[in-house]
Scaffold this motif. Structure first.
Motif, PDB file in Angstrom:
ATOM      1  N   TYR A  62       0.834  -1.193   0.000  1.00  0.00           N
ATOM      2  CA  TYR A  62       0.000   0.000   0.000  1.00  0.00           C
ATOM      3  C   TYR A  62       0.870   1.245   0.000  1.00  0.00           C
ATOM      4  O   TYR A  62       1.873   1.316   0.710  1.00  0.00           O
ATOM      5  CB  TYR A  62      -0.901   0.032   1.236  1.00  0.00           C
ATOM      6  CG  TYR A  62      -2.256  -0.596   0.986  1.00  0.00           C
ATOM      7  CD1 TYR A  62      -3.133  -0.040   0.048  1.00  0.00           C
ATOM      8  CD2 TYR A  62      -2.642  -1.741   1.662  1.00  0.00           C
ATOM      9  CE1 TYR A  62      -4.369  -0.617  -0.201  1.00  0.00           C
ATOM     10  CE2 TYR A  62      -3.885  -2.328   1.421  1.00  0.00           C
ATOM     11  CZ  TYR A  62      -4.736  -1.757   0.497  1.00  0.00           C
ATOM     12  OH  TYR A  62      -5.961  -2.326   0.236  1.00  0.00           O
ATOM     13  N   GLY A  63       0.523   2.215  -0.822  1.00  0.00           N
ATOM     14  CA  GLY A  63       1.166   3.518  -0.790  1.00  0.00           C
ATOM     15  C   GLY A  63       0.241   4.493  -0.085  1.00  0.00           C
ATOM     16  O   GLY A  63      -0.542   4.099   0.779  1.00  0.00           O
ATOM     17  N   GLU A  64       0.302   5.769  -0.485  1.00  0.00           N
ATOM     18  CA  GLU A  64      -0.535   6.771   0.164  1.00  0.00           C
ATOM     19  C   GLU A  64      -1.941   6.769  -0.427  1.00  0.00           C
ATOM     20  O   GLU A  64      -2.132   6.444  -1.594  1.00  0.00           O
ATOM     21  CB  GLU A  64       0.097   8.164   0.009  1.00  0.00           C
ATOM     22  CG  GLU A  64       1.260   8.344   0.980  1.00  0.00           C
ATOM     23  CD  GLU A  64       2.036   9.617   0.716  1.00  0.00           C
ATOM     24  OE1 GLU A  64       1.541  10.475  -0.042  1.00  0.00           O
ATOM     25  OE2 GLU A  64       3.145   9.735   1.258  1.00  0.00           O
ATOM     26  N   SER A  65      -2.914   7.145   0.375  1.00  0.00           N
ATOM     27  CA  SER A  65      -4.327   7.316  -0.019  1.00  0.00           C
ATOM     28  C   SER A  65      -4.886   6.138  -0.803  1.00  0.00           C
ATOM     29  O   SER A  65      -5.546   6.325  -1.820  1.00  0.00           O
ATOM     30  CB  SER A  65      -4.555   8.601  -0.831  1.00  0.00           C
ATOM     31  OG  SER A  65      -3.500   9.484  -0.757  1.00  0.00           O
ATOM     32  N   GLY A  66      -4.592   4.930  -0.352  1.00  0.00           N
ATOM     33  CA  GLY A  66      -5.221   3.754  -0.958  1.00  0.00           C
ATOM     34  C   GLY A  66      -4.624   3.329  -2.290  1.00  0.00           C
ATOM     35  O   GLY A  66      -5.170   2.465  -2.970  1.00  0.00           O
ATOM     36  N   ALA A  67      -3.515   3.945  -2.689  1.00  0.00           N
ATOM     37  CA  ALA A  67      -2.836   3.511  -3.916  1.00  0.00           C
ATOM     38  C   ALA A  67      -2.137   2.177  -3.639  1.00  0.00           C
ATOM     39  O   ALA A  67      -1.563   1.986  -2.568  1.00  0.00           O
ATOM     40  CB  ALA A  67      -1.810   4.547  -4.348  1.00  0.00           C
ATOM     41  N   ILE A  68      -2.224   1.246  -4.595  1.00  0.00           N
ATOM     42  CA  ILE A  68      -1.513  -0.023  -4.448  1.00  0.00           C
ATOM     43  C   ILE A  68      -0.299   0.014  -5.364  1.00  0.00           C
ATOM     44  O   ILE A  68      -0.418   0.206  -6.575  1.00  0.00           O
ATOM     45  CB  ILE A  68      -2.450  -1.210  -4.756  1.00  0.00           C
ATOM     46  CG1 ILE A  68      -3.568  -1.262  -3.697  1.00  0.00           C
ATOM     47  CG2 ILE A  68      -1.654  -2.521  -4.786  1.00  0.00           C
ATOM     48  CD1 ILE A  68      -4.607  -2.335  -3.930  1.00  0.00           C
ATOM     49  N   ARG A  69       0.889  -0.128  -4.761  1.00  0.00           N
ATOM     50  CA  ARG A  69       2.145   0.005  -5.496  1.00  0.00           C
ATOM     51  C   ARG A  69       2.684  -1.367  -5.882  1.00  0.00           C
ATOM     52  O   ARG A  69       2.938  -2.205  -5.020  1.00  0.00           O
ATOM     53  CB  ARG A  69       3.175   0.766  -4.649  1.00  0.00           C
ATOM     54  CG  ARG A  69       2.670   2.121  -4.166  1.00  0.00           C
ATOM     55  CD  ARG A  69       3.687   2.831  -3.281  1.00  0.00           C
ATOM     56  NE  ARG A  69       4.861   3.252  -4.033  1.00  0.00           N
ATOM     57  CZ  ARG A  69       6.080   2.772  -3.870  1.00  0.00           C
ATOM     58  NH1 ARG A  69       6.309   1.838  -2.961  1.00  0.00           N
ATOM     59  NH2 ARG A  69       7.083   3.190  -4.612  1.00  0.00           N
ATOM     60  N   HIS A  70       2.857  -1.573  -7.190  1.00  0.00           N
ATOM     61  CA  HIS A  70       3.465  -2.798  -7.701  1.00  0.00           C
ATOM     62  C   HIS A  70       4.958  -2.522  -7.820  1.00  0.00           C
ATOM     63  O   HIS A  70       5.389  -1.755  -8.691  1.00  0.00           O
ATOM     64  CB  HIS A  70       2.863  -3.161  -9.065  1.00  0.00           C
ATOM     65  CG  HIS A  70       1.365  -3.287  -9.035  1.00  0.00           C
ATOM     66  ND1 HIS A  70       0.528  -2.205  -9.075  1.00  0.00           N
ATOM     67  CD2 HIS A  70       0.566  -4.382  -8.963  1.00  0.00           C
ATOM     68  CE1 HIS A  70      -0.728  -2.621  -9.021  1.00  0.00           C
ATOM     69  NE2 HIS A  70      -0.738  -3.932  -8.956  1.00  0.00           N
TER      70      HIS A  70
END
Ligand SMILES: [Zn+2]
Length: 233
Positions: A62-70
Protein backbone atom coordinates in the motif's frame (compact mmCIF):
# COMPACT_ATOMS: atom_id res chain seq x y z
CA UNK A 1 -6.96 5.00 -5.02
CA UNK A 2 -6.58 1.59 -6.65
CA UNK A 3 -9.69 -0.57 -7.01
CA UNK A 4 -8.96 -3.80 -5.11
CA UNK A 5 -10.48 -6.47 -7.36
CA UNK A 6 -9.03 -9.27 -5.20
CA UNK A 7 -11.40 -8.37 -2.35
CA UNK A 8 -14.45 -9.08 -4.50
CA UNK A 9 -12.99 -12.16 -6.15
CA UNK A 10 -9.81 -13.69 -4.75
CA UNK A 11 -9.66 -16.16 -7.67
CA UNK A 12 -8.89 -13.51 -10.32
CA UNK A 13 -5.46 -14.27 -11.78
CA UNK A 14 -5.11 -11.30 -14.13
CA UNK A 15 -6.79 -8.03 -15.11
CA UNK A 16 -6.63 -5.21 -17.62
CA UNK A 17 -5.84 -1.84 -16.04
CA UNK A 18 -4.65 1.70 -16.73
CA UNK A 19 -1.46 3.17 -15.27
CA UNK A 20 -2.23 6.05 -12.90
CA UNK A 21 1.26 6.69 -11.49
CA UNK A 22 4.86 5.61 -12.01
CA UNK A 23 7.51 6.42 -9.42
CA UNK A 24 11.16 5.50 -8.77
CA UNK A 25 10.49 1.80 -8.17
CA UNK A 26 6.78 1.08 -8.58
CA UNK A 27 3.77 1.14 -10.90
CA UNK A 28 0.32 2.21 -9.68
CA UNK A 29 -2.79 1.05 -11.56
CA UNK A 30 -6.45 2.10 -11.44
CA UNK A 31 -7.39 -1.49 -10.54
CA UNK A 32 -5.50 -4.64 -9.64
CA UNK A 33 -5.67 -8.31 -8.71
CA UNK A 34 -2.38 -8.00 -6.71
CA UNK A 35 -2.81 -8.27 -2.93
CA UNK A 36 -0.73 -5.68 -1.02
CA UNK A 37 1.11 -6.97 2.07
CA UNK A 38 -1.10 -6.84 5.16
CA UNK A 39 -2.62 -8.88 7.96
CA UNK A 40 0.34 -11.27 7.98
CA UNK A 41 -0.12 -12.13 4.30
CA UNK A 42 2.74 -11.23 1.90
CA UNK A 43 2.30 -8.94 -1.10
CA UNK A 44 1.76 -10.67 -4.45
CA UNK A 45 4.38 -11.05 -7.16
CA UNK A 46 3.84 -11.43 -10.91
CA UNK A 47 4.16 -9.52 -14.19
CA UNK A 48 2.83 -6.30 -15.69
CA UNK A 49 2.79 -6.21 -19.51
CA UNK A 50 2.12 -3.34 -21.90
CA UNK A 51 2.60 -2.70 -25.60
CA UNK A 52 6.34 -3.02 -26.17
CA UNK A 53 7.39 -3.96 -22.65
CA UNK A 54 6.94 -5.79 -19.41
CA UNK A 55 8.16 -5.71 -15.82
CA UNK A 56 8.40 -8.32 -13.07
CA UNK A 57 6.60 -7.32 -9.89
CA UNK A 58 8.67 -8.41 -6.86
CA UNK A 59 6.27 -7.21 -4.14
CA UNK A 60 3.02 -5.29 -3.65
CA UNK A 61 2.49 -2.66 -0.96
CA UNK A 62 0.00 0.00 0.00
CA UNK A 63 1.17 3.52 -0.79
CA UNK A 64 -0.54 6.77 0.16
CA UNK A 65 -4.33 7.32 -0.02
CA UNK A 66 -5.22 3.75 -0.96
CA UNK A 67 -2.84 3.51 -3.92
CA UNK A 68 -1.51 -0.02 -4.45
CA UNK A 69 2.14 0.01 -5.50
CA UNK A 70 3.46 -2.80 -7.70
CA UNK A 71 7.17 -2.84 -6.87
CA UNK A 72 9.30 -3.43 -9.99
CA UNK A 73 12.66 -2.00 -8.85
CA UNK A 74 14.60 1.04 -9.97
CA UNK A 75 16.14 -0.54 -13.07
CA UNK A 76 12.95 -2.02 -14.54
CA UNK A 77 11.31 -0.81 -17.73
CA UNK A 78 8.15 1.09 -16.89
CA UNK A 79 5.03 2.06 -18.82
CA UNK A 80 3.74 5.66 -18.99
CA UNK A 81 0.82 7.13 -17.07
CA UNK A 82 -2.34 6.47 -19.12
CA UNK A 83 -1.00 3.28 -20.76
CA UNK A 84 -3.17 0.17 -20.80
CA UNK A 85 -1.54 -2.86 -19.20
CA UNK A 86 -2.23 -6.42 -18.19
CA UNK A 87 -1.39 -7.36 -14.59
CA UNK A 88 -0.91 -11.08 -13.98
CA UNK A 89 -0.23 -12.77 -10.64
CA UNK A 90 2.10 -15.60 -9.80
CA UNK A 91 -1.02 -17.66 -9.15
CA UNK A 92 0.66 -20.78 -7.73
CA UNK A 93 2.22 -18.74 -4.94
CA UNK A 94 -0.96 -16.74 -4.21
CA UNK A 95 -3.12 -19.87 -4.16
CA UNK A 96 -0.84 -21.34 -1.49
CA UNK A 97 -1.25 -18.11 0.49
CA UNK A 98 -5.04 -18.56 0.22
CA UNK A 99 -4.81 -22.17 1.40
CA UNK A 100 -2.53 -21.16 4.29
CA UNK A 101 -4.64 -18.15 5.22
CA UNK A 102 -7.85 -20.19 5.30
CA UNK A 103 -6.08 -22.94 7.27
CA UNK A 104 -5.00 -20.39 9.90
CA UNK A 105 -8.63 -19.34 10.40
CA UNK A 106 -9.43 -23.02 11.00
CA UNK A 107 -6.53 -23.38 13.43
CA UNK A 108 -7.77 -20.30 15.31
CA UNK A 109 -11.17 -21.90 15.70
CA UNK A 110 -9.69 -25.19 16.95
CA UNK A 111 -7.61 -23.45 19.64
CA UNK A 112 -9.95 -21.01 21.35
CA UNK A 113 -7.28 -18.70 22.73
CA UNK A 114 -6.35 -15.13 21.93
CA UNK A 115 -4.15 -14.78 18.86
CA UNK A 116 -1.17 -12.50 19.41
CA UNK A 117 0.53 -12.77 16.04
CA UNK A 118 0.74 -14.63 12.79
CA UNK A 119 2.50 -14.89 9.50
CA UNK A 120 1.83 -16.52 6.13
CA UNK A 121 4.15 -17.74 3.42
CA UNK A 122 3.79 -20.26 0.62
CA UNK A 123 6.07 -22.73 2.48
CA UNK A 124 5.18 -22.29 6.14
CA UNK A 125 2.74 -20.28 8.22
CA UNK A 126 2.23 -19.72 11.91
CA UNK A 127 -0.09 -18.41 14.59
CA UNK A 128 0.94 -17.32 18.08
CA UNK A 129 -1.57 -18.04 20.83
CA UNK A 130 -1.85 -16.43 24.24
CA UNK A 131 -1.91 -19.75 26.08
CA UNK A 132 -0.06 -21.49 28.89
CA UNK A 133 -1.47 -24.98 28.39
CA UNK A 134 0.48 -27.65 26.59
CA UNK A 135 -0.61 -28.23 22.99
CA UNK A 136 -1.91 -31.68 22.12
CA UNK A 137 -0.52 -31.75 18.61
CA UNK A 138 -2.29 -34.92 17.57
CA UNK A 139 -5.67 -33.66 18.69
CA UNK A 140 -5.23 -30.26 17.02
CA UNK A 141 -4.10 -31.99 13.85
CA UNK A 142 -7.17 -34.26 13.83
CA UNK A 143 -9.56 -31.35 14.41
CA UNK A 144 -7.92 -29.34 11.63
CA UNK A 145 -8.11 -32.23 9.16
CA UNK A 146 -11.77 -32.76 10.04
CA UNK A 147 -12.64 -29.11 9.31
CA UNK A 148 -10.90 -29.39 5.95
CA UNK A 149 -12.70 -32.60 4.96
CA UNK A 150 -16.10 -31.23 6.09
CA UNK A 151 -15.66 -28.69 3.28
CA UNK A 152 -17.30 -25.67 4.96
CA UNK A 153 -18.36 -22.78 2.74
CA UNK A 154 -16.20 -19.64 3.10
CA UNK A 155 -17.64 -16.22 2.28
CA UNK A 156 -17.05 -12.51 2.82
CA UNK A 157 -19.45 -9.69 3.42
CA UNK A 158 -19.21 -6.01 4.19
CA UNK A 159 -21.19 -4.40 6.96
CA UNK A 160 -21.27 -0.83 8.25
CA UNK A 161 -20.40 0.18 11.82
CA UNK A 162 -24.11 0.92 12.37
CA UNK A 163 -25.19 -2.52 11.12
CA UNK A 164 -22.67 -4.14 13.42
CA UNK A 165 -23.88 -2.15 16.43
CA UNK A 166 -27.49 -3.04 15.60
CA UNK A 167 -26.63 -6.76 15.76
CA UNK A 168 -25.33 -7.54 19.24
CA UNK A 169 -25.57 -11.27 18.48
CA UNK A 170 -23.15 -10.84 15.63
CA UNK A 171 -20.66 -9.06 17.88
CA UNK A 172 -20.92 -11.92 20.36
CA UNK A 173 -20.17 -14.50 17.67
CA UNK A 174 -17.15 -12.66 16.31
CA UNK A 175 -13.90 -14.36 17.29
CA UNK A 176 -11.97 -11.11 16.88
CA UNK A 177 -13.33 -7.64 17.67
CA UNK A 178 -13.55 -5.45 14.58
CA UNK A 179 -11.68 -2.15 14.22
CA UNK A 180 -13.99 0.75 15.02
CA UNK A 181 -14.37 3.96 13.09
CA UNK A 182 -13.45 2.83 9.57
CA UNK A 183 -17.11 3.11 8.48
CA UNK A 184 -17.33 -0.40 7.11
CA UNK A 185 -15.93 -3.75 8.09
CA UNK A 186 -15.19 -6.81 6.01
CA UNK A 187 -16.27 -10.01 7.71
CA UNK A 188 -14.94 -13.42 6.81
CA UNK A 189 -17.28 -16.28 7.58
CA UNK A 190 -16.46 -19.97 7.55
CA UNK A 191 -19.92 -21.42 7.88
CA UNK A 192 -20.43 -22.90 11.32
CA UNK A 193 -16.76 -22.46 12.22
CA UNK A 194 -15.46 -18.90 12.31
CA UNK A 195 -16.65 -15.33 11.89
CA UNK A 196 -14.18 -12.48 12.15
CA UNK A 197 -13.06 -9.25 10.52
CA UNK A 198 -10.38 -9.95 7.90
CA UNK A 199 -9.12 -8.25 4.74
CA UNK A 200 -7.08 -11.11 3.27
CA UNK A 201 -7.67 -13.51 0.39
CA UNK A 202 -9.37 -16.82 1.18
CA UNK A 203 -10.61 -19.99 -0.50
CA UNK A 204 -14.26 -20.64 -1.47
CA UNK A 205 -14.45 -23.69 0.77
CA UNK A 206 -12.26 -25.38 3.35
CA UNK A 207 -11.81 -28.54 1.29
CA UNK A 208 -9.41 -26.63 -0.97
CA UNK A 209 -6.96 -26.31 1.93
CA UNK A 210 -5.96 -29.87 1.09
CA UNK A 211 -3.13 -31.63 2.89
CA UNK A 212 -2.22 -29.48 5.87
CA UNK A 213 0.10 -30.59 8.65
CA UNK A 214 0.94 -29.15 12.06
CA UNK A 215 4.67 -28.57 12.27
CA UNK A 216 6.75 -27.46 15.21
CA UNK A 217 5.03 -26.21 18.36
CA UNK A 218 7.27 -23.64 20.00
CA UNK A 219 7.14 -22.16 23.50
CA UNK A 220 7.77 -18.48 22.97
CA UNK A 221 7.51 -17.35 26.58
CA UNK A 222 5.20 -18.40 29.37
CA UNK A 223 2.04 -17.12 27.68
CA UNK A 224 2.89 -17.80 24.08
CA UNK A 225 2.58 -21.00 22.05
CA UNK A 226 3.56 -20.78 18.40
CA UNK A 227 2.05 -23.33 16.01
CA UNK A 228 3.58 -23.79 12.56
CA UNK A 229 1.66 -25.33 9.69
CA UNK A 230 2.78 -26.77 6.34
CA UNK A 231 1.06 -27.80 3.12
CA UNK A 232 2.04 -31.32 2.17
CA UNK A 233 2.01 -31.02 -1.62
ZN1 LIG B 1 -8.55 -14.01 6.75
Amino acid sequence: MTKDLFRQDSYLKACEAVVTDVDHDAIVLDRTVFYPMGGGQPGDVGTIRWKGGSAKVSDTRYGESGAIRHIVGEDAARPKVGDSVEAELDWDRRYRHMRMHTALHLLGSVLQYGVTGGSISAEKSRLDFDMQDAVDKEQVSKALTALVSENHVVSCRWITDEELEAQPDLVRTLSVQPPKGAGKIRLLEIEGVDLQPCGGTHLKSTGEVGLVRIGKVENKGKHNRRLNIHLDD
